[in-house]
Design a protein around this motif. Structure first.
Motif, PDB file in Angstrom:
ATOM      1  N   SER A   1       0.873  -1.172   0.000  1.00 50.33           N
ATOM      2  CA  SER A   1       0.000   0.000   0.000  1.00 50.33           C
ATOM      3  C   SER A   1       0.908   1.219   0.000  1.00 50.33           C
ATOM      4  O   SER A   1       1.696   1.416   0.933  1.00 50.33           O
ATOM      5  N   ALA A   2       0.813   2.004  -1.057  1.00 52.19           N
ATOM      6  CA  ALA A   2       1.665   3.191  -1.185  1.00 52.19           C
ATOM      7  C   ALA A   2       1.015   4.384  -0.479  1.00 52.19           C
ATOM      8  O   ALA A   2      -0.209   4.442  -0.320  1.00 52.19           O
ATOM      9  N   TYR A   3       1.857   5.297  -0.036  1.00 47.68           N
ATOM     10  CA  TYR A   3       1.381   6.559   0.544  1.00 47.68           C
ATOM     11  C   TYR A   3       0.513   7.275  -0.481  1.00 47.68           C
ATOM     12  O   TYR A   3       0.808   7.256  -1.669  1.00 47.68           O
ATOM     13  N   PRO A   4      -0.639   7.871  -0.118  1.00 50.43           N
ATOM     14  CA  PRO A   4      -1.076   8.179   1.253  1.00 50.43           C
ATOM     15  C   PRO A   4      -1.997   7.143   1.892  1.00 50.43           C
ATOM     16  O   PRO A   4      -2.569   7.422   2.947  1.00 50.43           O
ATOM     17  N   GLU A   5      -2.164   5.979   1.273  1.00 48.27           N
ATOM     18  CA  GLU A   5      -3.003   4.972   1.911  1.00 48.27           C
ATOM     19  C   GLU A   5      -2.391   4.560   3.245  1.00 48.27           C
ATOM     20  O   GLU A   5      -1.192   4.289   3.335  1.00 48.27           O
ATOM     21  N   GLY A   6      -3.203   4.530   4.281  1.00 47.41           N
ATOM     22  CA  GLY A   6      -2.702   4.140   5.586  1.00 47.41           C
ATOM     23  C   GLY A   6      -3.120   5.096   6.682  1.00 47.41           C
ATOM     24  O   GLY A   6      -3.993   5.959   6.489  1.00 47.41           O
ATOM     25  N   ILE A   7      -2.484   4.963   7.840  1.00 51.64           N
ATOM     26  CA  ILE A   7      -2.802   5.768   9.023  1.00 51.64           C
ATOM     27  C   ILE A   7      -1.539   6.564   9.363  1.00 51.64           C
ATOM     28  O   ILE A   7      -0.729   6.149  10.205  1.00 51.64           O
ATOM     29  N   TRP A   8      -1.369   7.701   8.713  1.00 54.02           N
ATOM     30  CA  TRP A   8      -0.100   8.415   8.778  1.00 54.02           C
ATOM     31  C   TRP A   8      -0.023   9.422   9.920  1.00 54.02           C
ATOM     32  O   TRP A   8       1.032  10.019  10.151  1.00 54.02           O
ATOM     33  N   HIS A   9      -1.121   9.609  10.621  1.00 52.32           N
ATOM     34  CA  HIS A   9      -1.129  10.455  11.819  1.00 52.32           C
ATOM     35  C   HIS A   9      -1.806   9.681  12.943  1.00 52.32           C
ATOM     36  O   HIS A   9      -2.881  10.066  13.418  1.00 52.32           O
ATOM     37  N   PRO A  10      -1.181   8.591  13.387  1.00 50.02           N
ATOM     38  CA  PRO A  10      -1.822   7.731  14.386  1.00 50.02           C
ATOM     39  C   PRO A  10      -1.978   8.443  15.719  1.00 50.02           C
ATOM     40  O   PRO A  10      -1.062   9.155  16.167  1.00 50.02           O
ATOM     41  N   PRO A  11      -3.104   8.270  16.359  1.00 48.88           N
ATOM     42  CA  PRO A  11      -3.338   8.937  17.649  1.00 48.88           C
ATOM     43  C   PRO A  11      -2.440   8.381  18.732  1.00 48.88           C
ATOM     44  O   PRO A  11      -2.255   7.167  18.854  1.00 48.88           O
ATOM     45  N   GLY A  12      -1.859   9.290  19.513  1.00 47.06           N
ATOM     46  CA  GLY A  12      -1.095   8.875  20.686  1.00 47.06           C
ATOM     47  C   GLY A  12       0.276   8.295  20.404  1.00 47.06           C
ATOM     48  O   GLY A  12       0.857   7.659  21.286  1.00 47.06           O
ATOM     49  N   LEU A  13       0.806   8.506  19.181  1.00 43.92           N
ATOM     50  CA  LEU A  13       2.129   7.972  18.867  1.00 43.92           C
ATOM     51  C   LEU A  13       3.037   9.087  18.369  1.00 43.92           C
ATOM     52  O   LEU A  13       2.738   9.748  17.377  1.00 43.92           O
TER      53      LEU A  13
END
Length: 301
Positions: free
Chosen positions: A57-69
């Motif tokens: 899965s290439a960017y921007p697919e995904g969770i690129w600003h995960p909460p609390g990390l």
């Protein structure tokens, strides 16, 4: 005794049941069609091998600003110049420094919960994307992903000032094959393998028993042949209900390993189930053993 009419009837039945040239031709054509179709299917699957193994899965697919990390972007290059990306999560006075190689699908952002859980356990960690995944450039291949792992460990060692051999390696599924290669070649402080395999052809043979995959597959990641060269501490975690990489394959890899080793079985665990408290408890115990006084340094080489 049989009369002439009986003999004539038997002759007619024999003639009727005997294969005619037309029947033989049709049967031959049917067999030839099946053989040609099978060979075409084999050739198609060989041509598509990489796309059947790697599911990036290439960017921007995904969770690129995960909460609390909170993480630091890691930018580095493989030996062939391919630009790669990872996340590094710092931890003050860490119990261990871990490099993570993920599985064959998605990208690093889909594993942010693993980074969070390790951080809560006072473990600093870096996860990286293979070429073609996430924000890394290029296209994945066996040689490519192995080179990417080597480059990631070099970056992590330079960033933290920790020797490469003092970094713990963690490989998930396909990433297990990547990390076995790295540990077998260059050593590691410890090796953690999650739901991984003896070799990719062994997994393919399980799913496609009617194809000669062991003979024809080019991508091998032959962990069973390599892991004996790694003599350091090993933790393998595998679900006994794994429908993708069967538990029995994990057992065979464990049998091939030398050095101090543990196989932690997750009862009822399937391949893509969320990581459980049992998984993290096994990792905790493993890290504690690595840090225990009197740990044999030779076992890490």
């Amino acid at each position: 005794m049989s009369g002439p009419s009986d003999i004539e009837a038997a002759d007619r039945r024999t003639e009727a049941s005997a294969p005619t040239p037309g029947r033989l031709r049709r049967a031959t054509r049917a067999v030839a069609t099946l053989v040609v179709g099978y060979l075409v299917l084999v050739l198609i699957m060989l041509a598509m091998e990489n796309s059947l193994i790697f599911f990036p899965s290439a960017y921007p697919e995904g969770i690129w600003h995960p909460p609390g990390l909170e993480f630091e972007d890691a930018w580095f290059e493989a030996a062939d110049g391919t630009k790669l990306h990872g996340w590094y999560v710092h931890c003050d006075d860490p119990r261990a420094l871990v490099l993570i190689a993920h599985g064959n699908a998605g990208n690093l952002s889909h594993r942010y919960d693993l980074l969070q859980q390790l951080h809560r356990r006072q473990i600093a960690a870096m996860i990286f994307d293979y070429r073609g995944y996430g924000r890394s450039t290029g296209s994945p291949s066996e040689a490519g992903v192995l080179a990417d792992a080597r480059a990631a460990r070099q970056w992590l060692a330079q960033r933290t000032g920790v020797a490469e051999g003092d970094i713990v390696l963690l490989g998930e599924s396909l990433g297990g094959g990547v990390m076995v290669d790295l540990a077998a070649r260059d050593g590691a402080a410890g090796l953690i393998l999650e739901n991984t395999f003896t070799s990719l052809p062994d997994v393919a043979a399980y799913h496609y028993p009617w194809l000669p995959v062991r003979l024809l597959m080019r991508t091998r990641l032959d962990s069973a042949a390599k892991i004996g060269s790694y003599r350091g501490p090993l933790l393998q975690v595998h679900g006994d209900a794994d429908t993708i990489i069967p538990y029995e394959i994990g057992q065979r890899l464990q049998a091939a390993a030398g050095g101090p080793k543990e196989l932690a079985t997750l009862e009822g665990g399937d391949h893509n189930d969320p990581r459980t408290a049992e998984f993290y408890a096994a990792v905790d115990r493993f890290i504690d053993r690595l840090n225990a006084p009197g740990e044999d340094a030779a076992a890490r080489e």
